[in-house]
Design a protein around this motif. Structure first.
Motif, PDB file in Angstrom:
ATOM      1  N   GLY A 158      -6.547  13.107   8.675  1.00  0.00           N
ATOM      2  CA  GLY A 158      -6.542  11.708   8.259  1.00  0.00           C
ATOM      3  C   GLY A 158      -5.172  11.327   7.745  1.00  0.00           C
ATOM      4  O   GLY A 158      -4.169  11.495   8.414  1.00  0.00           O
ATOM      5  N   HIS A 159      -5.116  10.836   6.513  1.00  0.00           N
ATOM      6  CA  HIS A 159      -3.892  10.506   5.782  1.00  0.00           C
ATOM      7  C   HIS A 159      -3.165   9.279   6.331  1.00  0.00           C
ATOM      8  O   HIS A 159      -2.826   8.370   5.578  1.00  0.00           O
ATOM      9  N   MET A 160      -2.909   9.239   7.624  1.00  0.00           N
ATOM     10  CA  MET A 160      -2.158   8.134   8.221  1.00  0.00           C
ATOM     11  C   MET A 160      -3.134   7.032   8.629  1.00  0.00           C
ATOM     12  O   MET A 160      -3.864   7.151   9.619  1.00  0.00           O
ATOM     13  N   HIS A 161      -3.158   5.957   7.846  1.00  0.00           N
ATOM     14  CA  HIS A 161      -4.174   4.921   7.995  1.00  0.00           C
ATOM     15  C   HIS A 161      -4.106   4.216   9.349  1.00  0.00           C
ATOM     16  O   HIS A 161      -3.027   4.002   9.906  1.00  0.00           O
ATOM     17  N   LYS A 162      -5.283   3.838   9.830  1.00  0.00           N
ATOM     18  CA  LYS A 162      -5.365   3.150  11.122  1.00  0.00           C
ATOM     19  C   LYS A 162      -4.643   1.804  11.087  1.00  0.00           C
ATOM     20  O   LYS A 162      -3.913   1.454  12.023  1.00  0.00           O
ATOM     21  N   SER A 163      -4.847   1.037  10.023  1.00  0.00           N
ATOM     22  CA  SER A 163      -4.164  -0.257   9.890  1.00  0.00           C
ATOM     23  C   SER A 163      -2.727  -0.005   9.450  1.00  0.00           C
ATOM     24  O   SER A 163      -2.479   0.570   8.387  1.00  0.00           O
ATOM     25  N   LEU A 164      -1.775  -0.439  10.260  1.00  0.00           N
ATOM     26  CA  LEU A 164      -0.374  -0.160   9.981  1.00  0.00           C
ATOM     27  C   LEU A 164       0.155  -1.030   8.848  1.00  0.00           C
ATOM     28  O   LEU A 164      -0.373  -2.110   8.564  1.00  0.00           O
ATOM     29  N   ALA A 165       1.201  -0.544   8.207  1.00  0.00           N
ATOM     30  CA  ALA A 165       1.815  -1.262   7.093  1.00  0.00           C
ATOM     31  C   ALA A 165       2.388  -2.600   7.556  1.00  0.00           C
ATOM     32  O   ALA A 165       2.766  -2.766   8.724  1.00  0.00           O
ATOM     33  N   TYR A 166       2.435  -3.540   6.627  1.00  0.00           N
ATOM     34  CA  TYR A 166       3.043  -4.852   6.848  1.00  0.00           C
ATOM     35  C   TYR A 166       2.375  -5.630   7.981  1.00  0.00           C
ATOM     36  O   TYR A 166       3.023  -6.417   8.676  1.00  0.00           O
ATOM     37  N   GLY A 167       1.079  -5.374   8.191  1.00  0.00           N
ATOM     38  CA  GLY A 167       0.360  -6.106   9.222  1.00  0.00           C
ATOM     39  C   GLY A 167       0.840  -5.798  10.622  1.00  0.00           C
ATOM     40  O   GLY A 167       0.787  -6.644  11.524  1.00  0.00           O
ATOM     41  N   GLY A 168       1.281  -4.558  10.827  1.00  0.00           N
ATOM     42  CA  GLY A 168       1.895  -4.181  12.102  1.00  0.00           C
ATOM     43  C   GLY A 168       0.938  -3.787  13.200  1.00  0.00           C
ATOM     44  O   GLY A 168       1.362  -3.220  14.207  1.00  0.00           O
ATOM     45  N   GLY A 169      -0.348  -4.052  13.027  1.00  0.00           N
ATOM     46  CA  GLY A 169      -1.309  -3.726  14.074  1.00  0.00           C
ATOM     47  C   GLY A 169      -2.099  -2.474  13.745  1.00  0.00           C
ATOM     48  O   GLY A 169      -2.296  -2.128  12.577  1.00  0.00           O
ATOM     49  N   LEU A 170      -2.545  -1.777  14.783  1.00  0.00           N
ATOM     50  CA  LEU A 170      -3.413  -0.618  14.609  1.00  0.00           C
ATOM     51  C   LEU A 170      -2.772   0.641  15.185  1.00  0.00           C
ATOM     52  O   LEU A 170      -2.052   0.596  16.181  1.00  0.00           O
ATOM     53  N   ARG A 171      -3.090   1.752  14.559  1.00  0.00           N
ATOM     54  CA  ARG A 171      -2.572   3.049  14.971  1.00  0.00           C
ATOM     55  C   ARG A 171      -3.423   3.643  16.098  1.00  0.00           C
ATOM     56  O   ARG A 171      -4.630   3.414  16.174  1.00  0.00           O
ATOM     57  N   LYS A 172      -2.793   4.430  16.964  1.00  0.00           N
ATOM     58  CA  LYS A 172      -3.533   5.234  17.931  1.00  0.00           C
ATOM     59  C   LYS A 172      -4.199   6.371  17.161  1.00  0.00           C
ATOM     60  O   LYS A 172      -3.534   7.121  16.455  1.00  0.00           O
TER      61      LYS A 172
END
Length: 266
Positions: A158-172
């Motif tokens: 986990g650790h690395m959140h799906k929602s990216l910082a600064y409203g940058g979209g979503l993580r793979k």
């Protein structure tokens, strides 16, 4: 008893830099509560399904340094990255020969991409970067795949959140190793719990309404889970799901399929 395994992360030891000799600190309380179900540097065997869960380095926060080195040294005898590699390697090779192994870590390994939206990509700095665990988790996986017959169909973290910082979209949230033999899965959907969308009074039974009132509940909640279907040591399907929980009732609210094993042509 429902089988389970867990691993502590960096925020589980945020205010504890070393174990106290005078009082029971919060990290020790968590470890005592989890008992054998804390997978850090351990191999937890589940014989009925021929599966073992092997834990990576506890307290990890990504990057190229040991986080909370005094805790790791005092609790696990790990003083550097090479010692951490050996702990993970030894735990995995202790799994029964007929078992498949799931590696459970707080943060994923390096080598899975350095773009902002990659599974372990840095999303808080311009230009991104690979924020996986380089010198122990990636190395341990590489050594196991090269030197042993241990089957590792899945690495979960986990650790690395799906929602990216600064409203940058979503993580793979999913990535594949060489020859697609290992799937890497990030389960950090945050927040995991949120108020459910407004429900019509007609959808809530009288008994359920009474139960909510008696418990002073805040109302129905949606809870996030990542589910994995395995069959005979092979990952068949991975989904992110939201479950609506209202009183004693629970129902599937939404499912997003991240992976489905391709069927071979007959």
């Amino acid at each position: 008893q429902f089988p389970k395994a867990a691993i502590l992360g960096n925020h589980d030891c945020w205010r504890t830099h070393q174990f106290s000799e005078k009082k029971v600190d919060r990290v020790r309380l968590q470890l005592e509560s989890l008992g054998e179900q804390h997978a850090g540097y351990q191999c937890l065997d589940f014989p009925t399904i021929k599966l073992s869960v092997v834990g990576g380095r506890p307290f990890s926060c990504g990057g190229d340094r040991l986080f909370r080195p005094k805790l790791l040294s005092q609790r696990y005898g790990v003083d550097d990255m090479s010692g951490s590699v050996r702990k993970i390697y030894d735990a995995a090779t202790a799994a029964p020969e007929e078992h498949s192994v799931i590696l459970l870590a707080h943060n994923g390994p390096t080598g899975l991409g350095s773009r902002i939206d990659d599974i372990c990509g840095r999303d808080w700095v311009a230009g991104g970067g690979d924020h996986g665990d380089p010198a122990d988790l990636e190395q341990a996986i590489s050594d196991l795949q090269r030197e042993t017959g241990v089957s590792i169909p899945l690495v979960v973290f986990g650790h690395m959140h799906k929602s990216l910082a600064y409203g940058g979209g979503l993580r793979k949230m999913i990535a594949f190793g060489a020859n697609n033999q290992t799937i890497y899965l990030n389960g950090a959907v945050v927040p995991r719990v949120k108020p459910a969308e407004a429900m019509s009074p007609s959808t809530i039974s009288t008994s359920e309404r009474d139960e909510l009132q008696e418990s002073a509940s805040v109302g129905p909640m949606s809870r996030a889970f990542t589910t994995v279907d395995l069959f005979d040591g092979t990952v068949e399907k991975i989904s992110e799901v939201w479950v609506l929980v209202s009183g004693a009732q629970a129902e599937l609210e939404e499912e997003t399929v991240l992976y489905k094993r391709p069927r071979e042509h007959m």
